[in-house]
Design a protein around this motif. Structure first.
Motif, PDB file in Angstrom:
ATOM      1  N   LYS A   1      27.739 -85.795  -2.864  1.00  0.00           N
ATOM      2  CA  LYS A   1      28.254 -84.638  -2.143  1.00  0.00           C
ATOM      3  C   LYS A   1      27.042 -83.896  -1.598  1.00  0.00           C
ATOM      4  CE  LYS A   1      32.351 -82.581  -1.585  1.00  0.00           C
ATOM      5  NZ  LYS A   1      33.543 -83.282  -1.117  1.00  0.00           N
ATOM      6  N   ILE A   2      27.047 -83.612  -0.301  1.00  0.00           N
ATOM      7  CA  ILE A   2      25.890 -82.972   0.329  1.00  0.00           C
ATOM      8  C   ILE A   2      26.347 -81.828   1.226  1.00  0.00           C
ATOM      9  CG2 ILE A   2      24.435 -85.036   0.320  1.00  0.00           C
ATOM     10  CD1 ILE A   2      25.291 -85.208   3.418  1.00  0.00           C
ATOM     11  N   ASN A   3      25.376 -80.992   1.589  1.00  0.00           N
ATOM     12  CA  ASN A   3      25.607 -79.960   2.597  1.00  0.00           C
ATOM     13  C   ASN A   3      24.729 -80.281   3.794  1.00  0.00           C
ATOM     14  OD1 ASN A   3      24.669 -77.039   3.774  1.00  0.00           O
ATOM     15  ND2 ASN A   3      26.802 -77.044   3.106  1.00  0.00           N
ATOM     16  N   LEU A   4      25.309 -80.310   4.981  1.00  0.00           N
ATOM     17  CA  LEU A   4      24.564 -80.627   6.202  1.00  0.00           C
ATOM     18  C   LEU A   4      23.836 -79.371   6.675  1.00  0.00           C
ATOM     19  CD1 LEU A   4      27.361 -82.735   7.944  1.00  0.00           C
ATOM     20  CD2 LEU A   4      25.455 -83.570   6.589  1.00  0.00           C
ATOM     21  N   THR A   5      22.511 -79.459   6.814  1.00  0.00           N
ATOM     22  CA  THR A   5      21.726 -78.240   7.047  1.00  0.00           C
ATOM     23  C   THR A   5      21.186 -78.092   8.461  1.00  0.00           C
ATOM     24  OG1 THR A   5      19.767 -79.352   6.146  1.00  0.00           O
ATOM     25  CG2 THR A   5      21.068 -77.984   4.626  1.00  0.00           C
ATOM     26  N   LYS A   6      20.511 -79.132   8.991  1.00  0.00           N
ATOM     27  CA  LYS A   6      19.965 -78.981  10.353  1.00  0.00           C
ATOM     28  C   LYS A   6      19.792 -80.347  11.004  1.00  0.00           C
ATOM     29  CE  LYS A   6      14.991 -79.192   9.518  1.00  0.00           C
ATOM     30  NZ  LYS A   6      13.691 -78.644   9.881  1.00  0.00           N
ATOM     31  N   ILE A   7      19.750 -80.358  12.334  1.00  0.00           N
ATOM     32  CA  ILE A   7      19.581 -81.607  13.083  1.00  0.00           C
ATOM     33  C   ILE A   7      18.094 -81.836  13.307  1.00  0.00           C
ATOM     34  CG2 ILE A   7      20.131 -82.855  15.204  1.00  0.00           C
ATOM     35  CD1 ILE A   7      22.654 -81.099  15.425  1.00  0.00           C
ATOM     36  N   ASP A   8      17.626 -83.044  12.951  1.00  0.00           N
ATOM     37  CA  ASP A   8      16.217 -83.379  13.091  1.00  0.00           C
ATOM     38  C   ASP A   8      15.898 -83.834  14.514  1.00  0.00           C
ATOM     39  OD1 ASP A   8      13.769 -83.413  11.877  1.00  0.00           O
ATOM     40  OD2 ASP A   8      14.402 -84.701  10.231  1.00  0.00           O
ATOM     41  N   GLU A   9      14.595 -84.014  14.778  1.00  0.00           N
ATOM     42  CA  GLU A   9      14.167 -84.422  16.126  1.00  0.00           C
ATOM     43  C   GLU A   9      14.720 -85.796  16.511  1.00  0.00           C
ATOM     44  OE1 GLU A   9       9.936 -84.278  16.207  1.00  0.00           O
ATOM     45  OE2 GLU A   9       9.845 -82.088  15.976  1.00  0.00           O
ATOM     46  N   ASP A  10      14.909 -86.680  15.521  1.00  0.00           N
ATOM     47  CA  ASP A  10      15.416 -88.024  15.836  1.00  0.00           C
ATOM     48  C   ASP A  10      16.937 -88.056  15.977  1.00  0.00           C
ATOM     49  OD1 ASP A  10      16.275 -87.761  13.238  1.00  0.00           O
ATOM     50  OD2 ASP A  10      15.201 -89.494  12.443  1.00  0.00           O
ATOM     51  N   GLY A  11      17.588 -86.896  15.871  1.00  0.00           N
ATOM     52  CA  GLY A  11      19.047 -86.836  16.060  1.00  0.00           C
ATOM     53  C   GLY A  11      19.847 -86.941  14.788  1.00  0.00           C
ATOM     54  N   SER A  12      19.216 -87.377  13.680  1.00  0.00           N
ATOM     55  CA  SER A  12      19.951 -87.419  12.407  1.00  0.00           C
ATOM     56  C   SER A  12      19.940 -86.028  11.776  1.00  0.00           C
ATOM     57  CB  SER A  12      19.341 -88.460  11.462  1.00  0.00           C
ATOM     58  OG  SER A  12      17.984 -88.178  11.237  1.00  0.00           O
ATOM     59  N   VAL A  13      20.732 -85.858  10.722  1.00  0.00           N
ATOM     60  CA  VAL A  13      20.937 -84.535  10.134  1.00  0.00           C
ATOM     61  C   VAL A  13      20.258 -84.464   8.766  1.00  0.00           C
ATOM     62  CG1 VAL A  13      22.677 -82.870   9.348  1.00  0.00           C
ATOM     63  CG2 VAL A  13      23.117 -84.264  11.380  1.00  0.00           C
ATOM     64  N   ARG A  14      19.513 -83.381   8.531  1.00  0.00           N
ATOM     65  CA  ARG A  14      18.942 -83.120   7.202  1.00  0.00           C
ATOM     66  C   ARG A  14      20.042 -82.571   6.295  1.00  0.00           C
ATOM     67  NH1 ARG A  14      13.279 -83.008   6.191  1.00  0.00           N
ATOM     68  NH2 ARG A  14      12.271 -84.048   7.949  1.00  0.00           N
ATOM     69  N   MET A  15      19.822 -82.693   4.997  1.00  0.00           N
ATOM     70  CA  MET A  15      20.889 -82.359   4.061  1.00  0.00           C
ATOM     71  C   MET A  15      20.321 -81.815   2.759  1.00  0.00           C
ATOM     72  SD  MET A  15      21.470 -86.100   2.570  1.00  0.00           S
ATOM     73  CE  MET A  15      21.016 -85.414   1.003  1.00  0.00           C
ATOM     74  N   ASP A  16      21.143 -81.065   2.059  1.00  0.00           N
ATOM     75  CA  ASP A  16      20.849 -80.635   0.689  1.00  0.00           C
ATOM     76  C   ASP A  16      21.881 -81.271  -0.231  1.00  0.00           C
ATOM     77  OD1 ASP A  16      18.720 -78.963   1.373  1.00  0.00           O
ATOM     78  OD2 ASP A  16      20.080 -77.293   1.811  1.00  0.00           O
ATOM     79  N   PHE A  17      21.445 -81.701  -1.420  1.00  0.00           N
ATOM     80  CA  PHE A  17      22.385 -82.252  -2.386  1.00  0.00           C
ATOM     81  C   PHE A  17      23.233 -81.143  -3.000  1.00  0.00           C
ATOM     82  CE2 PHE A  17      19.250 -85.627  -2.200  1.00  0.00           C
ATOM     83  CZ  PHE A  17      20.052 -86.756  -2.214  1.00  0.00           C
ATOM     84  N   VAL A  18      24.501 -81.454  -3.192  1.00  0.00           N
ATOM     85  CA  VAL A  18      25.391 -80.530  -3.897  1.00  0.00           C
ATOM     86  C   VAL A  18      25.651 -81.106  -5.288  1.00  0.00           C
ATOM     87  CG1 VAL A  18      27.621 -79.365  -3.875  1.00  0.00           C
ATOM     88  CG2 VAL A  18      26.412 -79.757  -1.727  1.00  0.00           C
ATOM     89  N   THR A  19      26.299 -82.285  -5.336  1.00  0.00           N
ATOM     90  CA  THR A  19      26.502 -82.960  -6.617  1.00  0.00           C
ATOM     91  C   THR A  19      26.499 -84.470  -6.394  1.00  0.00           C
ATOM     92  OG1 THR A  19      28.893 -82.854  -6.301  1.00  0.00           O
ATOM     93  CG2 THR A  19      27.909 -81.156  -7.704  1.00  0.00           C
ATOM     94  N   ALA A  20      26.151 -85.215  -7.433  1.00  0.00           N
ATOM     95  CA  ALA A  20      26.281 -86.684  -7.386  1.00  0.00           C
ATOM     96  C   ALA A  20      27.710 -87.053  -7.750  1.00  0.00           C
ATOM     97  CB  ALA A  20      25.303 -87.320  -8.370  1.00  0.00           C
ATOM     98  N   LEU A  21      28.276 -87.988  -6.996  1.00  0.00           N
ATOM     99  CA  LEU A  21      29.647 -88.417  -7.281  1.00  0.00           C
ATOM    100  C   LEU A  21      29.674 -89.653  -8.157  1.00  0.00           C
ATOM    101  CD1 LEU A  21      31.566 -88.045  -3.918  1.00  0.00           C
ATOM    102  CD2 LEU A  21      31.475 -86.482  -5.810  1.00  0.00           C
ATOM    103  N   VAL A  22      28.791 -90.590  -7.864  1.00  0.00           N
ATOM    104  CA  VAL A  22      28.828 -91.892  -8.558  1.00  0.00           C
ATOM    105  C   VAL A  22      27.434 -92.184  -9.101  1.00  0.00           C
ATOM    106  CG1 VAL A  22      29.256 -94.339  -8.325  1.00  0.00           C
ATOM    107  CG2 VAL A  22      30.637 -92.737  -7.032  1.00  0.00           C
TER     108      VAL A  22
END
Length: 442
Positions: free
Chosen positions: A421-442
């Motif tokens: 489970k993650i939170n989407l934080t910002k769009i990087d220069e290469d177009g992908s999205v940076r993220m923060d972890f919320v919780t591990a599911l598996v």
């Protein structure tokens, strides 16, 4: 064990080809071959070809040269769509020993003896009307995702397309067999299955030209949703006229099916859709997108579009451009029209000059970048579930959310093939999205 021969595979084209390559590879392994990477020295190289990509012959020749450079004594076999459509052309390529068409590719071991090189490429290619039986396939390569074939062939007569000539009539796997394959995949610790086929919305037609649908696509989806051990199911490309509201509603409430649809449009002009012999008008497409947005506001919606089709004027092109610009879709796959032998479109008037095709393609690709960016921005600040993939790309590990946002975080091998489970934080220069972890599911 020292006598076991080594075989390497190269797949051109679609997810369906990848699933079939995997099945052919497993067959060869059962016959005593060891599979190795295409970059390695092997006794046999098998190239699964594609007829959709532009410059298919050029791509094929490059792959053959690569194989011959690795081992000039290796046996080279060509299979797949291009092998069905242009067998003699592929057989004439220096280094090619065997060419197998649509019905023969799954019987590769029947056609190889001691793997000694042939002076000329040997061709075994059926009349496509003989391709009336079904061979189930699924791919297991990338540990995080498998491609599961549920359907093959197509009964549509789109004027630009060679797929019916390369793959034959529409036919489907039995529901029980699809469920068995899905269950087998789930036991391999694979978290996501992508359903593939030529025209998967037409699922249910039996073998030998039986037009009666034993099961519907909706029934397939409903039954797959019950298979234990699968975290995610994803529908690959599905025709707008075959994507029913009931299926959309089921996916919105499903345990495993993710909110991601890829729906071919090809043109936003009804005039051009008619010339293409597509089975819907643009109004149907609008209805499908609106229905998805109604029940799954966060869904990702991908679109196939062809530019430069014969008879496409500037007005037609702009009609498509504005239609897509105004629509709430997430990204485009843009195809520049190219002539194919034995298709109606190849003989049509109103040929669009190559430089105009290229300009229109560039405009559409620019629109796709804009649409993807807008979709990613709409997801910032939301919590999603990501499935991480296995590659270390310049110190980062990438993955996709359930609604197909590409995310990245610093490389950590423990994340491979895990869901978080993650939170989407910002769009990087290469177009992908940076993220923060919320919780591990598996």
């Amino acid at each position: 064990m020292e006598n076991r021969k080594k075989v390497a595979f190269y797949t051109l084209g679609c997810k369906l080809n990848f699933s079939e390559t995997s099945t052919i590879a497993r067959n060869l392994q059962d016959e005593g071959f060891d599979r190795v990477d295409f970059e390695e020295v092997a006794d046999m190289y098998v190239i699964n070809t594609c007829s959709v990509t532009e410059n298919a012959d050029k791509q094929f020749k490059q792959v053959v040269r690569k194989a011959m450079k690795l081992n000039d004594k290796a046996f080279v076999a060509a299979v797949g769509c291009y092998a069905q459509l242009k067998p003699e052309e592929l057989a004439a390529v220096d280094g090619v020993d065997l060419v197998l068409g649509a019905t023969e590719k799954f019987k590769l071991t029947d056609y190889i003896n001691d793997l000694s090189k042939n002076d000329f490429g040997e061709v075994h290619s059926c009349e496509i009307a003989e391709a009336d039986f079904y061979v189930g396939s699924y791919s297991i390569g990338d540990r995080t995702r498998a491609f599961l074939k549920v359907q093959d062939g197509c009964d549509y007569k789109c004027t630009y397309c060679t797929i019916p000539l390369a793959r034959g009539i529409s036919r489907s796997d039995e529901l029980e067999n699809v469920l068995k394959n899905a269950s087998e995949i789930s036991k391999q610790n694979i978290k996501e299955i992508v359903l593939t086929g030529v025209n998967i919305g037409d699922y249910g037609k039996g073998e030998f030209g039986n037009k009666k649908h034993e099961h519907t696509f909706l029934e397939l989806v409903q039954e797959l949703d019950k298979v234990e051990g699968i975290e995610r199911l994803r529908i690959s490309s599905i025709e707008p006229n075959l994507l029913k509201n009931e299926t959309i509603e089921f996916v919105s409430k499903s345990r495993t099916f993710v909110p991601h649809f890829h729906i071919p449009l090809q043109s936003g002009s009804n005039d051009i859709l008619k010339l293409m012999k597509r089975r819907y008008q643009r109004e149907v497409y609008t209805e499908r997108v609106n229905k998805i947005r109604e029940v799954m506001p966060q869904a990702c919606i991908g679109v196939d579009v062809i530019v430069g089709f014969p008879g496409e004027t500037d007005e037609h092109f702009l009609e498509t451009y504005h239609f897509l610009n105004d629509m709430d879709i997430s990204y485009l796959h843009v195809f520049t029209y190219s002539e194919r032998d034995n298709t109606e479109a190849a003989a049509m008037e109103g040929v669009v000059p190559g430089n105009v095709r290229a300009k229109r393609s560039k405009m559409m690709r620019g629109l796709s970048v804009k649409k993807r960016r807008a979709f990613y921005e709409s997801q910032l600040g939301t919590n999603r579930t990501v499935l991480f993939e296995s590659e270390n790309k310049e110190g980062y590990i990438h993955g996709f959310t359930e609604n197909y946002v590409k995310v990245k975080t610093p490389w950590n091998p423990e994340l491979v093939n895990t869901l978080h489970k993650i939170n989407l934080t910002k769009i990087d220069e290469d177009g992908s999205v940076r993220m923060d972890f919320v919780t591990a599911l598996v």
